[in-house]
Scaffold this motif. Sequence first.
Motif, mmCIF file in Angstrom:
data_model
loop_
_atom_site.group_PDB
_atom_site.id
_atom_site.type_symbol
_atom_site.label_atom_id
_atom_site.label_comp_id
_atom_site.label_asym_id
_atom_site.label_seq_id
_atom_site.Cartn_x
_atom_site.Cartn_y
_atom_site.Cartn_z
ATOM 1 N N HIS A 171 -4.553 9.413 0.715
ATOM 2 C CA HIS A 171 -3.316 10.105 0.364
ATOM 3 C C HIS A 171 -3.584 10.993 -0.846
ATOM 4 N N ASN A 207 0.839 -1.199 0.000
ATOM 5 C CA ASN A 207 0.000 0.000 0.000
ATOM 6 C C ASN A 207 0.875 1.250 0.000
ATOM 7 N N PRO A 208 0.414 2.342 -0.613
ATOM 8 C CA PRO A 208 1.228 3.558 -0.703
ATOM 9 C C PRO A 208 1.684 4.085 0.656
ATOM 10 N N ASP A 209 0.907 3.860 1.698
ATOM 11 C CA ASP A 209 1.277 4.346 3.024
ATOM 12 C C ASP A 209 2.566 3.708 3.521
ATOM 13 N N SER A 210 2.842 2.489 3.137
ATOM 14 C CA SER A 210 4.029 1.798 3.639
ATOM 15 C C SER A 210 5.221 1.841 2.679
ATOM 16 N N ARG A 270 1.229 13.779 -0.287
ATOM 17 C CA ARG A 270 1.000 13.744 1.166
ATOM 18 C C ARG A 270 0.330 12.439 1.551
ATOM 19 N N LYS A 271 0.831 11.818 2.624
ATOM 20 C CA LYS A 271 0.228 10.600 3.158
ATOM 21 C C LYS A 271 -0.694 10.943 4.323
ATOM 22 N N ARG A 272 -1.613 10.026 4.599
ATOM 23 C CA ARG A 272 -2.488 10.106 5.770
ATOM 24 C C ARG A 272 -3.144 11.482 5.914
ATOM 25 N N GLU A 306 -7.100 3.994 0.503
ATOM 26 C CA GLU A 306 -6.727 2.585 0.736
ATOM 27 C C GLU A 306 -7.781 1.920 1.591
ATOM 28 N N LEU A 365 3.113 10.776 -5.340
ATOM 29 C CA LEU A 365 2.575 10.882 -3.990
ATOM 30 C C LEU A 365 3.070 12.182 -3.364
#
Length: 109
Positions: free
Chosen positions: A92, A7-10, A29-31, A106, A27
Motif C-alpha cells: 500500500h 492490517n491496513p488492507d482491512s 492507495r491500497k493493493r 504486509e 493511507l
Amino acid sequence: MQPFPANPDSLKGPVTLLDEQGKLWALHRKRLDFRVVRRMVKDAATPVVWGEMGGIRPRQVAEDERATLWSRVKGAYKGPGGTPSTGRYLAHEFRAEPGRRLLYIEDHC
C-alpha cells in the motif's frame, strides 16, 4: 512505529501511520500493482515499511535490506499483477506532506 489493530488492507476509514520521527502518513492507495511496488522498492528516496505479523506490526526497512525484501516479495505478491492465489504479500502507498510517499508491505503469513 505505531502498531495497527488489523492490517491496513482491512481497516476502514482514514488510516494513518506515525513513524519514529513523528511524521504522520495517511493511507493513499491500497493493493498496489506489482510494477508500482517494484519501482517504489528500488527508489531509495521512498521509505519502505515491513508489516510483520499479518501486517499489524510495522518496522522501517533499512537500505541494505531492500534487495532481500524484494527477492521475497517478487515471487509471492498477492496484489494486482502478482499471484493472488498463492501470494502472501500486499503493498500500500502512504503519503505525507509535502509530496512524500511511503511503501507499506504486509506479510500475510
